[in-house]
Design a protein around this motif. Sequence first.
Motif, PDB file in Angstrom:
ATOM      1  N   GLU A  44       0.848  -1.204   0.000  1.00 46.24           N
ATOM      2  CA  GLU A  44       0.000   0.000   0.000  1.00 46.24           C
ATOM      3  C   GLU A  44       0.880   1.250   0.000  1.00 46.24           C
ATOM      4  OE1 GLU A  44      -2.683  -0.197   3.331  1.00 46.24           O
ATOM      5  OE2 GLU A  44      -3.465  -2.115   2.606  1.00 46.24           O
ATOM      6  N   ARG A  45       1.963   1.187   0.775  1.00 47.47           N
ATOM      7  CA  ARG A  45       2.871   2.333   0.856  1.00 47.47           C
ATOM      8  C   ARG A  45       3.494   2.622  -0.515  1.00 47.47           C
ATOM      9  NH1 ARG A  45       8.329   3.847   2.342  1.00 47.47           N
ATOM     10  NH2 ARG A  45       8.283   5.621   3.759  1.00 47.47           N
ATOM     11  N   LEU A  46       3.763   1.540  -1.260  1.00 43.42           N
ATOM     12  CA  LEU A  46       4.348   1.701  -2.600  1.00 43.42           C
ATOM     13  C   LEU A  46       3.466   2.556  -3.501  1.00 43.42           C
ATOM     14  CD1 LEU A  46       5.764  -1.767  -3.682  1.00 43.42           C
ATOM     15  CD2 LEU A  46       7.010   0.348  -3.375  1.00 43.42           C
ATOM     16  N   LEU A  47       2.160   2.418  -3.305  1.00 47.14           N
ATOM     17  CA  LEU A  47       1.217   3.141  -4.167  1.00 47.14           C
ATOM     18  C   LEU A  47       1.351   4.651  -4.005  1.00 47.14           C
ATOM     19  CD1 LEU A  47      -1.987   0.953  -3.775  1.00 47.14           C
ATOM     20  CD2 LEU A  47      -0.434   1.033  -5.721  1.00 47.14           C
ATOM     21  N   GLU A  48       1.764   5.088  -2.810  1.00 48.08           N
ATOM     22  CA  GLU A  48       1.863   6.538  -2.620  1.00 48.08           C
ATOM     23  C   GLU A  48       3.309   7.017  -2.442  1.00 48.08           C
ATOM     24  OE1 GLU A  48       0.577   6.724   2.001  1.00 48.08           O
ATOM     25  OE2 GLU A  48      -1.027   6.389   0.541  1.00 48.08           O
ATOM     26  N   ASP A  49       4.253   6.148  -2.738  1.00 47.54           N
ATOM     27  CA  ASP A  49       5.661   6.512  -2.581  1.00 47.54           C
ATOM     28  C   ASP A  49       6.166   7.180  -3.869  1.00 47.54           C
ATOM     29  OD1 ASP A  49       8.352   6.734  -2.228  1.00 47.54           O
ATOM     30  OD2 ASP A  49       8.686   4.679  -1.587  1.00 47.54           O
ATOM     31  N   GLU A  50       6.262   8.498  -3.819  1.00 50.02           N
ATOM     32  CA  GLU A  50       6.663   9.242  -5.025  1.00 50.02           C
ATOM     33  C   GLU A  50       8.053   8.864  -5.498  1.00 50.02           C
ATOM     34  OE1 GLU A  50       6.210  13.494  -5.142  1.00 50.02           O
ATOM     35  OE2 GLU A  50       4.345  13.290  -4.002  1.00 50.02           O
ATOM     36  N   ALA A  51       8.943   8.619  -4.544  1.00 52.50           N
ATOM     37  CA  ALA A  51      10.321   8.264  -4.916  1.00 52.50           C
ATOM     38  C   ALA A  51      10.320   6.982  -5.749  1.00 52.50           C
ATOM     39  CB  ALA A  51      11.162   8.082  -3.663  1.00 52.50           C
ATOM     40  N   VAL A  87      16.660   5.144  -9.875  1.00 50.34           N
ATOM     41  CA  VAL A  87      16.160   3.995 -10.631  1.00 50.34           C
ATOM     42  C   VAL A  87      15.713   2.968  -9.578  1.00 50.34           C
ATOM     43  CG1 VAL A  87      17.493   4.307 -12.755  1.00 50.34           C
ATOM     44  CG2 VAL A  87      18.501   3.041 -10.871  1.00 50.34           C
ATOM     45  N   VAL A  88      14.970   1.978 -10.031  1.00 48.71           N
ATOM     46  CA  VAL A  88      14.343   1.094  -9.041  1.00 48.71           C
ATOM     47  C   VAL A  88      15.385   0.405  -8.155  1.00 48.71           C
ATOM     48  CG1 VAL A  88      12.891  -0.935  -8.728  1.00 48.71           C
ATOM     49  CG2 VAL A  88      12.277   0.768 -10.416  1.00 48.71           C
ATOM     50  N   ILE A  89      16.462  -0.077  -8.769  1.00 49.28           N
ATOM     51  CA  ILE A  89      17.425  -0.832  -7.955  1.00 49.28           C
ATOM     52  C   ILE A  89      18.121   0.074  -6.931  1.00 49.28           C
ATOM     53  CG2 ILE A  89      19.460  -2.355  -8.017  1.00 49.28           C
ATOM     54  CD1 ILE A  89      17.009  -3.643  -9.228  1.00 49.28           C
ATOM     55  N   THR A  90      18.399   1.318  -7.302  1.00 52.66           N
ATOM     56  CA  THR A  90      19.021   2.202  -6.297  1.00 52.66           C
ATOM     57  C   THR A  90      18.030   2.490  -5.170  1.00 52.66           C
ATOM     58  OG1 THR A  90      18.420   4.178  -7.558  1.00 52.66           O
ATOM     59  CG2 THR A  90      20.651   3.354  -7.870  1.00 52.66           C
ATOM     60  N   GLU A  91      16.754   2.564  -5.501  1.00 53.05           N
ATOM     61  CA  GLU A  91      15.738   2.755  -4.459  1.00 53.05           C
ATOM     62  C   GLU A  91      15.687   1.549  -3.532  1.00 53.05           C
ATOM     63  OE1 GLU A  91      14.806   6.111  -4.002  1.00 53.05           O
ATOM     64  OE2 GLU A  91      13.050   5.034  -3.301  1.00 53.05           O
ATOM     65  N   ILE A  92      15.735   0.355  -4.136  1.00 51.17           N
ATOM     66  CA  ILE A  92      15.708  -0.869  -3.314  1.00 51.17           C
ATOM     67  C   ILE A  92      16.948  -0.892  -2.416  1.00 51.17           C
ATOM     68  CG2 ILE A  92      15.872  -3.398  -3.390  1.00 51.17           C
ATOM     69  CD1 ILE A  92      14.221  -3.287  -6.001  1.00 51.17           C
ATOM     70  N   TYR A  93      18.099  -0.572  -3.020  1.00 49.74           N
ATOM     71  CA  TYR A  93      19.354  -0.558  -2.252  1.00 49.74           C
ATOM     72  C   TYR A  93      19.256   0.430  -1.087  1.00 49.74           C
ATOM     73  CZ  TYR A  93      24.124   0.722  -1.083  1.00 49.74           C
ATOM     74  OH  TYR A  93      25.265   1.020  -0.388  1.00 49.74           O
ATOM     75  N   GLN A  94      18.752   1.620  -1.409  1.00 51.41           N
ATOM     76  CA  GLN A  94      18.681   2.652  -0.379  1.00 51.41           C
ATOM     77  C   GLN A  94      17.744   2.243   0.765  1.00 51.41           C
ATOM     78  OE1 GLN A  94      17.385   6.601  -1.668  1.00 51.41           O
ATOM     79  NE2 GLN A  94      19.145   7.400  -0.604  1.00 51.41           N
ATOM     80  N   ASN A  95      16.583   1.711   0.398  1.00 51.89           N
ATOM     81  CA  ASN A  95      15.645   1.299   1.449  1.00 51.89           C
ATOM     82  C   ASN A  95      16.205   0.149   2.278  1.00 51.89           C
ATOM     83  OD1 ASN A  95      13.052   2.787   1.570  1.00 51.89           O
ATOM     84  ND2 ASN A  95      13.097   2.413  -0.617  1.00 51.89           N
ATOM     85  N   ALA A  96      16.888  -0.779   1.601  1.00 45.90           N
ATOM     86  CA  ALA A  96      17.386  -1.957   2.322  1.00 45.90           C
ATOM     87  C   ALA A  96      18.646  -1.655   3.115  1.00 45.90           C
ATOM     88  CB  ALA A  96      17.647  -3.088   1.331  1.00 45.90           C
TER      89      ALA A  96
END
Lengths: 434, 314
Positions: free
Chosen positions: B79-86, B270-279
């Motif tokens: 659900e959070r993904l739906l409103e995550d602008e980043a 980009v998606v992978i940098t976002e995943i990296y940053q969140n993780a």
Amino acid sequence: MIKTLLCAMLALLINASIAVADTATRGKLTIWLGYPETLEAFKVGEREFKKLYPNVELEILTFELREFEAKLAISVPTGTGPDILVLHDFLFPRYFDGDALDTVPADLVAMVNDPKIIDKPFTDIVARDGKPWGVPWWTGRSALFYNIDHFKEAGLSGPPQTVEQYWEYAEKLTRKAPSGELTRAGVSIRLTGPSGGTQKFGYLYYQLTGEQLLEPGAKPGTVRVTINKHLDAAAKLLLDHVTHLHGAKKSDDWALKHDAQGFASGAASMFLREAWVIAFVKKNGPDINFGVAPMPRGAAWGAFNFIDILSVNKGSKMKSAAWDFVRTLQGQKVLDNILEVSGWIPLRKDRDYSAFIAKEPRYKPLMELPAGYTQYIEAPNLAYEEITTRVGEVIQNGFRDAALLNNMDGAKRVMQRAHDTAVKLLKEQDIYSD
Amino acid sequence: MANMASDATASAAWRARLSAYLARLRRQHIVWVICALGPIFLLFVLIRVYPIIETIRLSFYRYHITQRNRPFIGLANYERLLEDEAFHTALWNTIQFATLALVLTLLLAFIVALLLRSIERAAPVYELLLYIPVVTPWVPASVIWKWIFDPIYGVLNYVLSLIGLPKLAWLQDPNIIIYAIVLVSVWKLMGYFVVVYGVGLRNIPDEILEAAELDGATPWQRLRYIILPLMRPLILFTVIICTIIYFNIFAPVYVLTASAQGAPAYDLKVVITEIYQNAFVFYRMGYAGAQSVIMLLFVMSLVGLQYFLLRERN
């Protein structure tokens, strides 16, 4: 028979005691560092420590800062990781809340709690209910760094005293090519790296409002967002940045070298940063004739600090030796080395740094603080990186938006968004404070 | 009559022996197959399947590495993904980047491979030269490009100035940085696809092309009606490989946009940098897990669609 059994038990007991004593004086003490420039100070401490523990080997590993943070985050909660935890203030709550910190010995507690030795804002960061869980060690204190030659060339006799002067001087110091292209930034603004961007924007925000963007909340570990409260000042500050990045008063550009590298190469005339810049510029820009001044003042006047804290891992098998090493790191020689080599400022006030300041007077504004110059520290919390990154993204995107020039309402909307972003993230982590 | 009966019995016994032998052989074969493939299969499950399953599981938890409390939160991360602008920005940037880079890489590789086919003797030399960037690791390659893109000292802007074009802030301007990363990626990977297409083109029998030429087919008609249909399976393969590589782009974005203190670059998401940053920066493992699952589904759907559109039809 009973006699023999008793003898055997006694022998076993003696053996066990010897083994326990041996663990404390023999083995390996591990330390990880995220600031490799402090390694040499640890080496100086090691020489003293070895006199006490000749059989304890010290393993000091240095990592890139983010890698260091990730390694700690993965290892410490599982009961492993280094024996001594060298934590930045914003990492501290993570390990305190995770019950990963050993109790500080009484003599060090007394030292940390003594305001003649450590200033109260720094003690407060490591304390819960008045009990410290680490020893504040050094600080990265903010200051204004300015190029004396550029200032002379622009007819400016000294560093800016106020935030208004800061912007005014930036315009005077800027140099442009006939094409209009900037060849020298009057001021190097932190334009990228959103987390650091929030911090640097916050330096001036504090002077204007007397508060940080994120202030410690009522309960330790919670955070209060102040942007809404000072929305006019925040929007005005954003406009000041936009005005000096676009249009006639443009004093900085994304294409120029920035930050310490830009300053050390002469591509920028002034900027706001922390104490380490002195050592950096001396090394990387030996020809740069520069001065250091306290932060320009507004309604308030203060310097930002981020501190490094020494704690011992609760999972360490050599706690006693680890605390002895922490004690060793309080020595004059070690603290002198921290100053000289890395440029960070030791937090112990009961040591004598006069010889060092006499040799390098540029540290004076950072170490001999003028009256009324507040020392403040950011609000450590679990979501520190995420909040500063996301808020910084909003602010730095605002910097890029030339449509915000003279647009107070637009600037307010941007800052309101920054506020809402921070509040949302804090609420998600249950650390929001009204 | 008795002889016939005994023959039948003998034949039945022989058949039974044979089928028993075959059954034993089959059993042994199965054992052999299990012995040969089992460890590899186990390893595959351990290092490929298990992490995916674990990532899916994590995506339903609020999992912060340093916190002990890791509650099950159902679909809250999604659900959070739906409103995550980043994340939306990162996904859109990734789609733009991958589309542009894929089209340019494969198109250029195909054109170069076609040209090299006409100079068959010298072709291996060119293929070797074009392959050098492929074997250069991403990080050093990106560091070199970071210097090339430098707005003041970079060779690219110098070349632009020689031909009277204005200098560009390749890594600083949010409108340009994506093209800079496309440029690096095309340079890096084109060589691989030139070699792949080169092999495919060399496998097209000359007789077919010559016959078509004799029948009066123009070069375009030969390309359109002979070369492209014959290359279809290979094109499908390269499109899928390229899609996977470009949707997973990380190293060049990380290196080129990481704002070293002196040389700030625009923080292209980009998606992978976002995943990296969140993780690994924010330690939101559960949320990064949800992002990874969405990315996995997205790329799998895309690959499925490509397969459907480009597969060989009778």
